[in-house]
Design a protein around this motif. Structure first.
Motif, PDB file in Angstrom:
ATOM      1  N   GLY A 192     179.189 -47.330 -46.001  1.00  0.00           N
ATOM      2  CA  GLY A 192     180.063 -47.793 -47.066  1.00  0.00           C
ATOM      3  C   GLY A 192     179.908 -49.280 -47.294  1.00  0.00           C
ATOM      4  O   GLY A 192     178.804 -49.832 -47.199  1.00  0.00           O
ATOM      5  N   LEU A 193     181.014 -49.937 -47.577  1.00  0.00           N
ATOM      6  CA  LEU A 193     181.022 -51.384 -47.764  1.00  0.00           C
ATOM      7  C   LEU A 193     181.623 -52.041 -46.540  1.00  0.00           C
ATOM      8  O   LEU A 193     182.703 -51.663 -46.102  1.00  0.00           O
ATOM      9  CB  LEU A 193     181.872 -51.765 -48.976  1.00  0.00           C
ATOM     10  CG  LEU A 193     181.082 -51.990 -50.226  1.00  0.00           C
ATOM     11  CD1 LEU A 193     181.117 -50.767 -51.073  1.00  0.00           C
ATOM     12  CD2 LEU A 193     181.653 -53.141 -51.010  1.00  0.00           C
ATOM     13  N   ARG A 194     180.952 -53.032 -46.038  1.00  0.00           N
ATOM     14  CA  ARG A 194     181.475 -53.763 -44.894  1.00  0.00           C
ATOM     15  C   ARG A 194     181.595 -55.234 -45.250  1.00  0.00           C
ATOM     16  O   ARG A 194     180.662 -55.847 -45.760  1.00  0.00           O
ATOM     17  CB  ARG A 194     180.563 -53.565 -43.675  1.00  0.00           C
ATOM     18  CG  ARG A 194     180.576 -52.134 -43.140  1.00  0.00           C
ATOM     19  CD  ARG A 194     179.702 -51.978 -41.923  1.00  0.00           C
ATOM     20  NE  ARG A 194     178.294 -52.092 -42.265  1.00  0.00           N
ATOM     21  CZ  ARG A 194     177.309 -52.070 -41.370  1.00  0.00           C
ATOM     22  NH1 ARG A 194     177.595 -51.961 -40.071  1.00  0.00           N
ATOM     23  NH2 ARG A 194     176.044 -52.170 -41.753  1.00  0.00           N
ATOM     24  N   LEU A 195     182.756 -55.782 -44.940  1.00  0.00           N
ATOM     25  CA  LEU A 195     183.055 -57.171 -45.280  1.00  0.00           C
ATOM     26  C   LEU A 195     182.338 -58.115 -44.319  1.00  0.00           C
ATOM     27  O   LEU A 195     182.449 -57.983 -43.098  1.00  0.00           O
ATOM     28  CB  LEU A 195     184.564 -57.397 -45.231  1.00  0.00           C
ATOM     29  CG  LEU A 195     185.064 -58.778 -45.609  1.00  0.00           C
ATOM     30  CD1 LEU A 195     184.765 -59.083 -47.074  1.00  0.00           C
ATOM     31  CD2 LEU A 195     186.563 -58.893 -45.330  1.00  0.00           C
ATOM     32  N   ILE A 196     181.633 -59.088 -44.893  1.00  0.00           N
ATOM     33  CA  ILE A 196     180.904 -60.062 -44.077  1.00  0.00           C
ATOM     34  C   ILE A 196     181.781 -61.304 -43.871  1.00  0.00           C
ATOM     35  O   ILE A 196     182.087 -61.701 -42.747  1.00  0.00           O
ATOM     36  CB  ILE A 196     179.585 -60.455 -44.748  1.00  0.00           C
ATOM     37  CG1 ILE A 196     178.728 -59.216 -45.026  1.00  0.00           C
ATOM     38  CG2 ILE A 196     178.804 -61.432 -43.859  1.00  0.00           C
ATOM     39  CD1 ILE A 196     177.497 -59.501 -45.883  1.00  0.00           C
ATOM     40  N   HIS A 197     182.128 -61.942 -44.957  1.00  0.00           N
ATOM     41  CA  HIS A 197     183.013 -63.105 -44.962  1.00  0.00           C
ATOM     42  C   HIS A 197     183.808 -63.079 -46.262  1.00  0.00           C
ATOM     43  O   HIS A 197     183.387 -62.458 -47.235  1.00  0.00           O
ATOM     44  CB  HIS A 197     182.224 -64.419 -44.938  1.00  0.00           C
ATOM     45  CG  HIS A 197     181.654 -64.806 -43.624  1.00  0.00           C
ATOM     46  ND1 HIS A 197     182.372 -65.430 -42.628  1.00  0.00           N
ATOM     47  CD2 HIS A 197     180.385 -64.673 -43.153  1.00  0.00           C
ATOM     48  CE1 HIS A 197     181.569 -65.672 -41.599  1.00  0.00           C
ATOM     49  NE2 HIS A 197     180.360 -65.218 -41.882  1.00  0.00           N
TER      50      HIS A 197
END
Lengths: 113, 111
Positions: free
Chosen positions: B42-47
């Motif tokens: 899916g989507l993973r938050l980096i910063h």
């Protein structure tokens, strides 16, 4: 920490079939809930959202979702899918004032003409 | 569509080289985010950033740094690119940290 679980990884339907995609979340407070859609080769865009009030929310293109607080669920529904609904669907949760969302892994919907 | 652009849209680089991706918005939104999208994850938050010079880590921040020197620009830097950073990177913006609007994405291939 908040988390989102989407139970179906890939759903295949024929046109005119009804759709329900499951989404459950884990969070110990008030939440905002979202469904985003990503059409092939495109970016994510908002399908619908729930902040407060009527737990049955309606979005674009005939989609709706129901927030059931007791079940920590926010399932997406559409009574009759079209070929153009082929896309990946993401559920997301955002704790009140958290400033960021957590996304589920996504459900790929394929609609056969 | 919200006024969000990402550059470059496609990039091929070699392991060990630094890479900077740019996100530019014209909406004057307070929040900006960098995600990576990988099959099965899916989507993973980096910063993310909640204001000029205010940033915080997401769930997959190792190997990445960010900077936001003005409201409209949010830069993501891979200090020394690795093959595991091959991905599609999406920038998003939000006015109040709730509904997010996504950019067109950057496809990065690290050889």
């Amino acid at each position: 920490a908040q988390s989102v679980s989407q139970h179906n990884h890939h759903v295949i339907l024929s046109e005119a079939a009804s759709l329900e995609l499951g989404c459950n979340y884990s969070y110990g407070g008030t939440v905002n809930l979202f469904w985003y859609v990503q059409y092939p080769g495109q970016h994510l865009q908002l399908l619908l959202k729930y902040f407060s009030g009527d737990p049955l929310v309606k979005g674009i293109k005939g989609f709706e979702a129901e927030f059931i607080k007791s079940k920590f669920s926010f399932n997406l529904r559409k009574p009759s899918v079209q070929w153009s609904d082929t896309a990946e669907y993401f559920c997301a949760v955002n704790g009140l004032n958290a400033g960021k969302s957590t996304f589920g892994d996504g459900t790929t919907l394929t609609v056969k003409p | 569509d919200a006024g969000i652009t990402q550059s470059p849209r496609h990039k091929v680089t070699e392991t060990g080289t630094p890479v900077t991706l740019r996100c530019h918005q014209t909406e004057n939104h307070r929040y900006m985010y960098w995600y990576r999208q990988d099959p099965g994850h899916g989507l993973r938050l980096i910063h993310y950033s909640y204001g000029v010079k205010d940033t915080d880590k997401g769930e997959v921040s190792d190997g990445y740094s960010v900077s936001r020197s003005k409201t409209e620009d949010f830069l993501l830097t891979l200090e020394s690119a690795t093959s595991s950073q091959t991905s599609v990177y999406f920038c998003a913006i939000s006015d109040r940290g709730e509904t997010q609007y996504f950019g067109p994405g950057t496809r990065l291939l690290v050889l």
